[in-house]
Design an enzyme around this catalytic site. Structure first.
Site, PDB file in Angstrom:
ATOM      1  N   LYS A  28       0.821  -1.212   0.000  1.00 37.83           N
ATOM      2  CA  LYS A  28       0.000   0.000   0.000  1.00 37.83           C
ATOM      3  C   LYS A  28       0.855   1.261   0.000  1.00 37.83           C
ATOM      4  O   LYS A  28       2.051   1.233   0.274  1.00 37.83           O
ATOM      5  CB  LYS A  28      -0.965  -0.017   1.189  1.00 37.83           C
ATOM      6  CG  LYS A  28      -2.152  -0.950   0.908  1.00 37.83           C
ATOM      7  CD  LYS A  28      -3.204  -0.916   1.980  1.00 37.83           C
ATOM      8  CE  LYS A  28      -4.350  -1.869   1.576  1.00 37.83           C
ATOM      9  NZ  LYS A  28      -5.297  -2.077   2.677  1.00 37.83           N
TER      10      LYS A  28
ATOM     11  N   ARG B 145      -3.322  -9.887   5.252  1.00 42.72           N
ATOM     12  CA  ARG B 145      -3.737  -9.985   3.842  1.00 42.72           C
ATOM     13  C   ARG B 145      -2.602  -9.456   2.986  1.00 42.72           C
ATOM     14  O   ARG B 145      -2.238  -8.278   3.111  1.00 42.72           O
ATOM     15  CB  ARG B 145      -5.009  -9.148   3.656  1.00 42.72           C
ATOM     16  CG  ARG B 145      -5.586  -9.145   2.255  1.00 42.72           C
ATOM     17  CD  ARG B 145      -6.813  -8.245   2.201  1.00 42.72           C
ATOM     18  NE  ARG B 145      -7.414  -8.216   0.882  1.00 42.72           N
ATOM     19  CZ  ARG B 145      -6.994  -7.451  -0.116  1.00 42.72           C
ATOM     20  NH1 ARG B 145      -5.967  -6.640   0.070  1.00 42.72           N
ATOM     21  NH2 ARG B 145      -7.587  -7.496  -1.285  1.00 42.72           N
TER      22      ARG B 145
HETATM   23  C1  7PJ Z   1      -8.017  -4.506   2.139  1.00 45.72           C
HETATM   24  C2  7PJ Z   1      -9.064  -5.315   1.704  1.00 45.72           C
HETATM   25  C3  7PJ Z   1      -7.703  -4.476   3.538  1.00 45.72           C
HETATM   26  C4  7PJ Z   1      -9.500  -6.054   3.840  1.00 45.72           C
HETATM   27  C5  7PJ Z   1      -8.204  -4.261   0.022  1.00 45.72           C
HETATM   28  C6  7PJ Z   1      -5.284  -3.204  -1.608  1.00 45.72           C
HETATM   29  C7  7PJ Z   1      -6.608  -2.568  -1.578  1.00 45.72           C
HETATM   30  N1  7PJ Z   1      -9.803  -6.089   2.534  1.00 45.72           N
HETATM   31  N2  7PJ Z   1      -9.172  -5.137   0.362  1.00 45.72           N
HETATM   32  N3  7PJ Z   1      -8.477  -5.271   4.338  1.00 45.72           N
HETATM   33  N4  7PJ Z   1      -7.483  -3.865   1.074  1.00 45.72           N
HETATM   34  N5  7PJ Z   1     -10.197  -6.801   4.709  1.00 45.72           N
HETATM   35  O1  7PJ Z   1      -5.112  -4.418  -1.492  1.00 45.72           O
HETATM   36  O2  7PJ Z   1      -4.312  -2.423  -1.775  1.00 45.72           O
HETATM   37  O3  7PJ Z   1      -6.817  -3.777   4.034  1.00 45.72           O
HETATM   38  S1  7PJ Z   1      -7.992  -3.712  -1.621  1.00 45.72           S
END
Ligand code: 7PJ
Length: 279
Positions: A224, A258
């Site tokens: 990010k 994640r």
């Molecule tokens: C997240 C997500 C996060 C959860 C994305 C990216 C943006 N779901 N989906 N937590 N980020 N739960 O991966 O840069 O931080 S999309």
């Protein structure tokens, strides 16, 4: 504290940290040929992530990056359903998670074999609470301020941790009110979703205060902007920074991280968990 999550028969033991691998199905190509190649590469990516130690594969068909434009439920389903079905048919040893905010996508994805709902809008879309209640799988409730199109326009908070905790507590109550048991919930501070660098750092450093709500936490900081701001590295060179953030989130209480780079993160998390378990 909850010690396991039952994801449609696949049980995640929360005494250790789990790595969730990300698969985005947000095509540039809308031709059928493109779709076939995409399906093959998504399945290959899922296999590789599971072989590398991911216990959850997060499949998403709508980009929620800052500035992204929304897609229809039909288009989202056309993107994610074939991938979820293919992963389910391959009987990989992992939970498939559906990254969506749309009730119809939740229902169809769970019917196709997904075992977890990951909703960046924390079931705020009309009908989503009811859909998630019917699906009977665990749900990750993430904090987001505003919508992806505008959320990074000078976000301001009084106390960012208090506000995120207040929001998540309110969403937990909304879930419980429709019959979703607390034992089915995960919470996520939403790194980068309507937050500047200082907000993101505070949320990770004080993860313990969110943990005090009493539910398992998921943290996603992989590649990010926060990592880019700290290291100066472009998107495709944020591995070391992302692994450091995942390790520290796990150390500070995240049950799931994640990430895009599964192998490196799994190795780092093994070291982290061993140290955490040492008295
Ligand atoms: C997240 C997500 C996060 C959860 C994305 C990216 C943006 N779901 N989906 N937590 N980020 N739960 O991966 O840069 O931080 S999309």
């Amino acid at each position: 504290m909850i010690d396991q999550l039952d994801c449609a028969g696949h049980v995640l033991d929360l005494s250790r940290t789990h790595v969730m691998g990300v698969i985005n199905v947000t095509p540039d190509s809308f031709s059928d040929g493109g779709r076939h190649i995409e399906l093959d590469s998504a399945l290959a990516a899922a296999r590789e992530m599971v072989a590398a130690g991911a216990s959850i594969i997060d499949v998403g068909g709508e980009s929620t990056r800052p500035g992204a434009t929304p897609v229809s439920a039909d288009e989202e389903l056309r993107r994610v359903l074939p991938v979820i079905e293919a992963i389910a048919d391959a009987h990989l040893d992992a939970v498939v998670s559906i990254d969506t905010s749309k009730p119809d996508v939740m229902r169809a994805a769970i019917a196709a074999g997904a075992g977890l709902i990951n909703d960046v809008r924390a079931l705020r879309v009309p009908g989503a609470l009811q859909a998630a209640a019917e699906c009977e799988v665990p749900v990750c409730l993430m904090h987001m301020r505003g919508e992806p199109g505008t959320m990074q326009d000078a976000p301001r908070y009084g106390d960012v941790i208090d506000e995120v905790c207040g929001y998540l507590t309110e969403r937990v109550q909304a879930c419980v009110a429709v019959g979703i048991s607390r034992s089915r919930l995960l919470l996520d501070p939403g790194v980068g979703f309507g937050k500047d660098l200082d907000h993101n750092l505070k949320l990770i450093k004080h993860l313990g205060r969110i943990r005090d709500i009493g539910l398992p936490l998921l943290v996603g900081s992989s590649r990010k902007r926060m990592i880019g701001e700290l290291t100066g590295a472009p998107m495709d060179q944020r591995l070391a920074g992302s692994v450091a953030a995942a390790v520290l989130a796990a150390w500070l209480g995240a049950s799931v991280v994640r990430v895009h780079d599964v192998r490196a993160t799994v190795e780092a998390i093994k070291v982290t968990d061993a140290l955490r378990a040492t008295s």
